[in-house]
Design a protein around this motif. Structure first.
Motif, mmCIF file in Angstrom:
data_model
loop_
_atom_site.group_PDB
_atom_site.id
_atom_site.type_symbol
_atom_site.label_atom_id
_atom_site.label_comp_id
_atom_site.label_asym_id
_atom_site.label_seq_id
_atom_site.Cartn_x
_atom_site.Cartn_y
_atom_site.Cartn_z
ATOM 1 N N ARG A 24 43.532 33.615 34.853
ATOM 2 C CA ARG A 24 42.956 34.675 35.596
ATOM 3 C C ARG A 24 42.646 35.899 34.878
ATOM 4 O O ARG A 24 41.623 36.458 35.075
ATOM 5 C CB ARG A 24 44.028 35.053 36.600
ATOM 6 N N GLU A 25 43.309 35.950 33.823
ATOM 7 C CA GLU A 25 43.107 37.283 32.894
ATOM 8 C C GLU A 25 41.773 37.281 32.148
ATOM 9 O O GLU A 25 41.186 37.959 31.842
ATOM 10 C CB GLU A 25 44.317 37.555 32.183
ATOM 11 N N ALA A 28 38.746 37.386 34.409
ATOM 12 C CA ALA A 28 38.467 38.779 34.689
ATOM 13 C C ALA A 28 37.893 39.544 33.456
ATOM 14 O O ALA A 28 36.862 40.384 33.651
ATOM 15 C CB ALA A 28 39.906 39.661 35.015
ATOM 16 N N ALA A 62 39.931 34.432 41.198
ATOM 17 C CA ALA A 62 40.745 35.526 41.335
ATOM 18 C C ALA A 62 40.502 36.375 40.360
ATOM 19 O O ALA A 62 40.297 37.734 40.666
ATOM 20 C CB ALA A 62 41.955 34.936 41.505
ATOM 21 N N GLY A 63 40.533 36.048 39.026
ATOM 22 C CA GLY A 63 40.071 36.896 37.979
ATOM 23 C C GLY A 63 38.782 37.755 38.293
ATOM 24 O O GLY A 63 38.671 38.932 37.821
ATOM 25 N N ASP A 66 39.310 40.391 40.417
ATOM 26 C CA ASP A 66 40.019 41.708 39.923
ATOM 27 C C ASP A 66 38.996 42.182 39.045
ATOM 28 O O ASP A 66 39.236 43.625 39.175
ATOM 29 C CB ASP A 66 41.154 41.057 38.836
ATOM 30 N N ASP A 69 37.083 44.473 41.598
ATOM 31 C CA ASP A 69 37.922 45.502 42.213
ATOM 32 C C ASP A 69 38.205 46.475 41.123
ATOM 33 O O ASP A 69 37.944 47.930 41.408
ATOM 34 C CB ASP A 69 39.408 44.794 42.235
ATOM 35 N N GLU A 70 38.048 46.204 39.845
ATOM 36 C CA GLU A 70 38.211 47.332 38.948
ATOM 37 C C GLU A 70 36.910 48.326 38.547
ATOM 38 O O GLU A 70 36.816 49.505 38.542
ATOM 39 C CB GLU A 70 38.492 46.758 37.618
ATOM 40 N N ARG A 222 45.670 36.200 45.248
ATOM 41 C CA ARG A 222 45.483 37.701 45.150
ATOM 42 C C ARG A 222 46.315 38.302 46.486
ATOM 43 O O ARG A 222 46.157 39.281 46.921
ATOM 44 C CB ARG A 222 44.064 38.170 45.520
#
Length: 351
Positions: A24-25, A28, A62-63, A66, A69-70, A222
């Motif tokens: 996920r990281e 993102a 999901a990443g 993220d 969203d940022e 999430r």
């Protein structure tokens, strides 16, 4: 060249036997580097096509969410009620007439707020985008700033996040879709994204079952509490009339999806989906429905809007919800919602 991005590219682009899923990281980070153009054009194009061939996972989506969203736009909360996020493929429609515009107006008339998002004509399908049809109805979202859309949302219950104006970082990646000739995983991401900071009810349209599974996995990771999946017309959240509607509902159990099959003929709603012949003809057909005139499109709208009124808690049964949708059309309430939208978007508050 971004050496950090190259490492991530090598993971997804090593072929069917040695490619690896991103965490996920990592997903993102890759999305962030593409949006900020820290990766080179060659790296971005290679990543998009390699990621499509590998297929994204729910963890990777999901990443990506993220990162959105940022870096992406967010309309702010207008209260405690969940807002319907009626998602649609950004590359538009070319076979069936979209139902979500009139559906949104009926939901507004029932005091259920709605947000949509999208862009202009886009590869690879290059179908009719929702923003074009809204403009035909007299609601031009493309000329509004995000703060003005926020004002319209607060005044009317309806908002539209327009990617070219409100998310230029993502808009800059659109040209890659044309160059690689395929929908990249960003197209899947757009089907599950919610550009809203408050409570939302995310509606995900899909064509292929794996898309639904990826969306559900991303929502679980999430902690998205409320969502609906729809095997809809051309991957939209519009319910079909010529076949069984295959639907999925979120449940309190994180890995569970409540399955529902709705047979339109059981409710007197069976028939043919209305074809999309031209934007002008589509707008005229929608206006006739809003004016209470009978048509095949009206039946499609009743079926679609009735489902969302029921899902939004405005009726105990689907039959009652379909009847309520008809009342909101016949009494002019949906037309009044359009009138309020026209007024709010034609004379927006200053930036």
């Amino acid at each position: 060249m971004s050496h950090a991005f190259r490492t991530l590219l090598r993971k997804v682009g090593s072929g069917p036997h040695t490619s690896q899923d991103l965490t996920r990281e990592e997903s993102a980070a890759a999305t962030r580097m593409m949006l900020l153009q820290e990766a080179t054009p060659a790296q971005i194009g290679a990543f998009m096509i390699a990621h499509r061939i590998k297929r994204p996972t729910g963890t990777e989506l999901a990443g990506m969410l993220d990162a959105y969203d940022e870096l992406g736009p967010k309309l702010q909360s207008i209260g405690d009620r969940p807002v319907f996020i009626l998602n649609a493929p950004y590359d538009g429609r070319d076979r069936t007439l979209p139902l979500s515009l009139v559906t949104a107006l009926i939901l507004l008339a029932a005091d259920l707020p709605v947000i949509q998002h999208g862009g202009d004509i886009m590869p690879t399908k290059e179908g009719v985008p929702l923003v074009t049809l809204w403009a035909g109805l007299g609601v031009d979202w493309s000329r509004l700033s995000l703060s003005q859309v926020q004002d319209v949302l607060e005044r009317t219950g309806m908002g539209f996040v327009y990617m070219p104006a409100h998310f230029p970082l993502a808009q800059a990646l659109v040209e890659y879709r044309d160059q690689i000739g395929k929908r990249p995983p960003f197209a899947t991401l757009e089907l599950i994204w919610s550009p809203y900071a408050g409570q939302s009810h995310v509606v995900v349209g899909f064509v292929h079952p794996p898309t639904e599974g990826m969306a559900q996995a991303a929502f679980v990771l999430r902690n998205t509490p409320l969502y609906t999946t729809v095997k809809g017309l051309e991957g939209s959240c519009d319910l079909p009339r010529e076949r069984t509607a295959i639907l999925g509902f979120s449940t309190p159990l994180p890995d569970s999806l409540e399955r529902l099959h709705l047979h339109p003929y059981d409710y007197g709603m069976g028939g043919k989906n209305v074809p999309l012949t031209s934007p002008a003809a589509a707008v005229e057909a929608m206006l006739q429905v809003l004016q209470g005139k009978p048509s095949e499109l009206r039946e499609s709208v009743l079926w679609n809007a009735g489902f969302y009124l029921w899902r939004g808690g405005k009726a105990e049964t689907l039959t009652e919800a379909i009847a309520l949708a008809g009342q909101l059309l016949d009494q002019g309430s949906a037309w009044q919602a359009l009138t309020r939208l026209r007024q709010a978007t034609s004379a927006p508050c200053p930036v």
